[in-house]
Design a protein around this motif. Structure first.
Motif, mmCIF file in Angstrom:
data_model
loop_
_atom_site.group_PDB
_atom_site.id
_atom_site.type_symbol
_atom_site.label_atom_id
_atom_site.label_comp_id
_atom_site.label_asym_id
_atom_site.label_seq_id
_atom_site.Cartn_x
_atom_site.Cartn_y
_atom_site.Cartn_z
ATOM 1 N N TRP A 109 -19.164 -44.013 23.437
ATOM 2 C CA TRP A 109 -20.423 -43.826 24.143
ATOM 3 C C TRP A 109 -20.787 -42.353 24.252
ATOM 4 O O TRP A 109 -21.973 -41.993 24.183
ATOM 5 N N ALA A 110 -19.802 -41.490 24.389
ATOM 6 C CA ALA A 110 -20.076 -40.053 24.494
ATOM 7 C C ALA A 110 -20.739 -39.540 23.233
ATOM 8 O O ALA A 110 -21.603 -38.649 23.279
ATOM 9 N N ARG A 111 -20.346 -40.089 22.084
ATOM 10 C CA ARG A 111 -20.946 -39.652 20.824
ATOM 11 C C ARG A 111 -22.405 -40.095 20.705
ATOM 12 O O ARG A 111 -23.170 -39.503 19.946
ATOM 13 N N LEU A 112 -22.799 -41.110 21.460
ATOM 14 C CA LEU A 112 -24.172 -41.594 21.388
ATOM 15 C C LEU A 112 -25.145 -40.777 22.233
ATOM 16 O O LEU A 112 -26.368 -40.904 22.086
ATOM 17 N N GLY A 113 -24.607 -39.976 23.159
ATOM 18 C CA GLY A 113 -25.445 -39.042 23.914
ATOM 19 C C GLY A 113 -26.589 -39.698 24.656
ATOM 20 O O GLY A 113 -26.394 -40.420 25.627
ATOM 21 N N HIS A 114 -27.808 -39.456 24.198
ATOM 22 C CA HIS A 114 -29.005 -39.917 24.890
ATOM 23 C C HIS A 114 -29.060 -41.432 24.992
ATOM 24 O O HIS A 114 -29.599 -41.985 25.969
ATOM 25 N N SER A 115 -28.494 -42.132 24.022
ATOM 26 C CA SER A 115 -28.490 -43.596 24.069
ATOM 27 C C SER A 115 -27.696 -44.097 25.268
ATOM 28 O O SER A 115 -28.108 -45.030 25.960
ATOM 29 N N ALA A 116 -26.543 -43.482 25.516
ATOM 30 C CA ALA A 116 -25.737 -43.878 26.675
ATOM 31 C C ALA A 116 -26.498 -43.611 27.963
ATOM 32 O O ALA A 116 -26.523 -44.448 28.875
ATOM 33 N N ARG A 117 -27.150 -42.459 28.067
ATOM 34 C CA ARG A 117 -27.917 -42.136 29.275
ATOM 35 C C ARG A 117 -29.067 -43.116 29.477
ATOM 36 O O ARG A 117 -29.373 -43.535 30.603
ATOM 37 N N ALA A 118 -29.722 -43.489 28.374
ATOM 38 C CA ALA A 118 -30.846 -44.415 28.479
ATOM 39 C C ALA A 118 -30.392 -45.785 28.987
ATOM 40 O O ALA A 118 -31.043 -46.392 29.845
ATOM 41 N N LEU A 119 -29.264 -46.273 28.480
ATOM 42 C CA LEU A 119 -28.770 -47.579 28.912
ATOM 43 C C LEU A 119 -28.315 -47.546 30.365
ATOM 44 O O LEU A 119 -28.657 -48.433 31.156
ATOM 45 N N LEU A 120 -27.552 -46.529 30.727
ATOM 46 C CA LEU A 120 -27.085 -46.441 32.110
ATOM 47 C C LEU A 120 -28.246 -46.250 33.077
ATOM 48 O O LEU A 120 -28.192 -46.691 34.224
ATOM 49 N N GLY A 121 -29.308 -45.613 32.595
ATOM 50 C CA GLY A 121 -30.466 -45.394 33.441
ATOM 51 C C GLY A 121 -31.238 -46.653 33.765
ATOM 52 O O GLY A 121 -32.086 -46.643 34.666
ATOM 53 N N LEU A 122 -30.953 -47.742 33.067
ATOM 54 C CA LEU A 122 -31.624 -49.007 33.355
ATOM 55 C C LEU A 122 -31.080 -49.660 34.623
ATOM 56 O O LEU A 122 -31.740 -50.511 35.222
ATOM 57 N N PHE A 123 -29.853 -49.299 35.014
ATOM 58 C CA PHE A 123 -29.234 -49.924 36.178
ATOM 59 C C PHE A 123 -29.701 -49.260 37.466
ATOM 60 O O PHE A 123 -29.664 -48.034 37.602
ATOM 61 N N ASP A 124 -30.082 -50.086 38.420
ATOM 62 C CA ASP A 124 -30.472 -49.584 39.727
ATOM 63 C C ASP A 124 -29.254 -49.255 40.587
ATOM 64 O O ASP A 124 -29.315 -48.358 41.421
ATOM 65 N N ARG A 125 -28.167 -49.997 40.394
ATOM 66 C CA ARG A 125 -26.927 -49.736 41.102
ATOM 67 C C ARG A 125 -25.761 -49.991 40.170
ATOM 68 O O ARG A 125 -25.774 -50.960 39.392
ATOM 69 N N ILE A 126 -24.735 -49.136 40.256
ATOM 70 C CA ILE A 126 -23.507 -49.301 39.477
ATOM 71 C C ILE A 126 -22.325 -49.146 40.423
ATOM 72 O O ILE A 126 -22.254 -48.183 41.188
ATOM 73 N N TRP A 127 -21.413 -50.109 40.365
ATOM 74 C CA TRP A 127 -20.153 -50.003 41.094
ATOM 75 C C TRP A 127 -19.011 -49.988 40.084
ATOM 76 O O TRP A 127 -18.875 -50.923 39.286
ATOM 77 N N THR A 128 -18.202 -48.944 40.097
ATOM 78 C CA THR A 128 -17.074 -48.839 39.181
ATOM 79 C C THR A 128 -15.807 -49.361 39.855
ATOM 80 O O THR A 128 -15.746 -49.531 41.068
ATOM 81 N N GLN A 129 -14.768 -49.568 39.029
ATOM 82 C CA GLN A 129 -13.511 -50.064 39.582
ATOM 83 C C GLN A 129 -12.732 -48.981 40.317
ATOM 84 O O GLN A 129 -12.003 -49.273 41.267
ATOM 85 N N ASP A 130 -12.882 -47.721 39.879
ATOM 86 C CA ASP A 130 -12.121 -46.643 40.513
ATOM 87 C C ASP A 130 -12.841 -45.319 40.310
ATOM 88 O O ASP A 130 -13.893 -45.244 39.656
ATOM 89 N N GLU A 131 -12.261 -44.254 40.871
ATOM 90 C CA GLU A 131 -12.875 -42.933 40.779
ATOM 91 C C GLU A 131 -12.928 -42.424 39.348
ATOM 92 O O GLU A 131 -13.894 -41.759 38.955
ATOM 93 N N ASP A 132 -11.894 -42.726 38.563
ATOM 94 C CA ASP A 132 -11.904 -42.295 37.160
ATOM 95 C C ASP A 132 -13.067 -42.946 36.413
ATOM 96 O O ASP A 132 -13.724 -42.305 35.584
ATOM 97 N N GLY A 133 -13.320 -44.231 36.702
ATOM 98 C CA GLY A 133 -14.436 -44.907 36.061
ATOM 99 C C GLY A 133 -15.764 -44.307 36.454
ATOM 100 O O GLY A 133 -16.673 -44.165 35.623
ATOM 101 N N ARG A 134 -15.908 -43.943 37.720
ATOM 102 C CA ARG A 134 -17.156 -43.314 38.162
ATOM 103 C C ARG A 134 -17.351 -41.974 37.459
ATOM 104 O O ARG A 134 -18.454 -41.670 36.984
ATOM 105 N N ALA A 135 -16.286 -41.190 37.381
ATOM 106 C CA ALA A 135 -16.389 -39.894 36.707
ATOM 107 C C ALA A 135 -16.772 -40.064 35.242
ATOM 108 O O ALA A 135 -17.576 -39.289 34.703
ATOM 109 N N ALA A 136 -16.218 -41.094 34.594
ATOM 110 C CA ALA A 136 -16.534 -41.325 33.181
ATOM 111 C C ALA A 136 -18.006 -41.675 33.005
ATOM 112 O O ALA A 136 -18.678 -41.157 32.099
#
Length: 423
Positions: A169-196
């Motif tokens: 996903w990091a190699r996709l750059g703007h594509s990853a940001r665009a997809l994540l930007g569609l979510f109104d709320r995100i809950w990760t499993q842990d702090e490492d996941g949130r940082a990623a």
């Protein structure tokens, strides 16, 4: 509700074009898998064709890929179903078979549409959800974009990315940001996941740690046959090898042969992850002189134990045994969800391959609920020690169950937030 501005990134447009072009191939493959799993009549659901009427009221749509993800959203689906209709979608026959009996009143199961334009639009036209909740790493570009375009709030729960997925996903750059930007709320499993996810472009204000929802899922159901199967065992000690994979059954069977040299009456319940491999696994057992009764044929205990080549009976085997070895851990598969055995009070053994469940393993190990094995000899030694000391095995099981019970508050907090998003 915040949606990313600008044109849809080129890599995502190329993906969508390829998905539309290859839809006939994907359709045939999906239908074949559902037929093999006994759900051939429901194959049109993968094309977005609703096989059930939409219930009245504000509908919440939950989606998880397969059995594990589907089970992880059960606490949330149960909480929201108390106030209105809930639709749960998955993509596999196994998930439909396991989830169906566990869905709460007011919840329906449907197969998810393939991630192409016509199936997704047809699905959304039929169901008109008021909130869409995706589990773990279910990031399907076309499905997400079409859902967001209709103004439907989107949430991602239990989000996780393996190191390999994160790098991709990091190699996709703007594509990853665009997809994540569609979510109104995100809950990760842990702090490492949130940082990623933050490093990939998720917005900090909409991204929080919610814990591993699999840890809060209800235990698998018990079975009416447990008393009869237990009575047929008599005083024979029994252990279970659950969700095993190719290359693992050999180690389990070799361990059982060693165990029976010390405890001749010991019985094994061997439950492969994919029951259709029952014939293959039975042959491995027979070659080692360890006959197993095949559950799929209605057979009972054989001299060495039982081959549980069926689906949806994990709760039976976990409660029948004091000790459970959890598969995908002696082969490089990354392990399976350890919370179901913990919820059933099983003393848990796992191999060194743990991948995305490393944090869960660490918590269970620290609590004294789980122990590591590395090969057939160490597995035989660990099982023999626990079967010979039932009080110790029971203490491990009680520690795991207590830790599982402590996870429920996380799911309740997310359910309250989702209820507010539904409107």
């Amino acid at each position: 509700m915040v949606r990313p501005a600008g044109r849809w990134p080129l890599p995502l447009r190329l993906y969508e074009g390829a998905a539309d072009l290859l839809l006939p191939v994907a359709q045939v493959r999906a239908a074949r898998r559902l037929r093999a799993g006994g759900f051939g009549a429901r194959a049109p659901e993968r094309l977005g064709r609703a096989s059930l009427p939409r219930p009245p009221g504000r509908l919440v749509w939950f989606h998880g890929a397969s059995v594990g993800e589907g089970l992880s959203i059960l606490p949330l689906a149960t909480a929201l179903a108390a106030d209105g209709p809930v639709l749960v979608t998955t993509g596999t026959a196994g998930s439909a078979r396991v989830l169906g009996p566990r869905l709460p009143p007011g919840a329906l199961h449907h197969f998810a549409p393939l991630d192409a334009g016509r199936p997704v639009r047809r699905f959304l036209d039929a169901w008109r959800p008021d909130l869409a909740v995706f589990a773990e790493s279910e990031i399907w570009p076309r499905t997400l974009r079409e859902t967001a375009a209709r103004g439907i709030p989107l949430a991602l729960v239990g989000a996780r990315l393996s190191p390999r997925s994160r790098d991709r996903w990091a190699r996709l750059g703007h594509s990853a940001r665009a997809l994540l930007g569609l979510f109104d709320r995100i809950w990760t499993q842990d702090e490492d996941g949130r940082a990623a996810l933050l490093s990939l472009g998720a917005e900090p204000a909409r991204t929080a740690v919610g814990g591993n929802l699999k840890a809060a899922a209800p235990p698998p159901p018990d079975h009416a046959e447990r008393a009869a199967l237990s009575a047929a065992l008599g005083d024979a000690p029994v252990w279970t090898a659950l969700s095993t994979h190719p290359g693992e059954e050999e180690a389990v069977l070799d361990a059982h042969a060693r165990l029976r040299a010390r405890l001749p009456g010991a019985r094994l319940v061997l439950a492969p992850r994919h029951p259709e491999r029952g014939g293959e696994v039975a042959a491995l057992a027979q070659a080692r002189g360890l006959p197993l009764g095949r559950r799929s044929r209605g057979e009972g205990w054989a001299e060495a134990g039982l081959l549980a080549d069926t689906l949806g009976e994990a709760g039976l085997w976990l409660r029948l045994s004091l000790v459970t070895f959890l598969g995908a851990s002696l082969v490089p598969k990354g392990g399976h969800n350890p919370w179901e055995p913990a919820a059933c009070g099983a003393a848990l053994l796992m191999g060194p391959s743990r991948g995305t469940i490393a944090a869960d393993w660490a918590a269970l190990s620290a609590a004294g609920a789980a122990a590591e094995v590395r090969d057939a000899p160490s597995l035989a030694e660990a099982v023999a020690a626990l079967l010979s000391d039932p009080a110790r095995a029971a203490a491990m099981g009680a520690a795991g169950r207590a830790l599982w019970q402590a996870q429920a508050g996380r799911a309740e907090a997310i359910a309250r937030a989702l209820h507010g998003m539904r409107g």
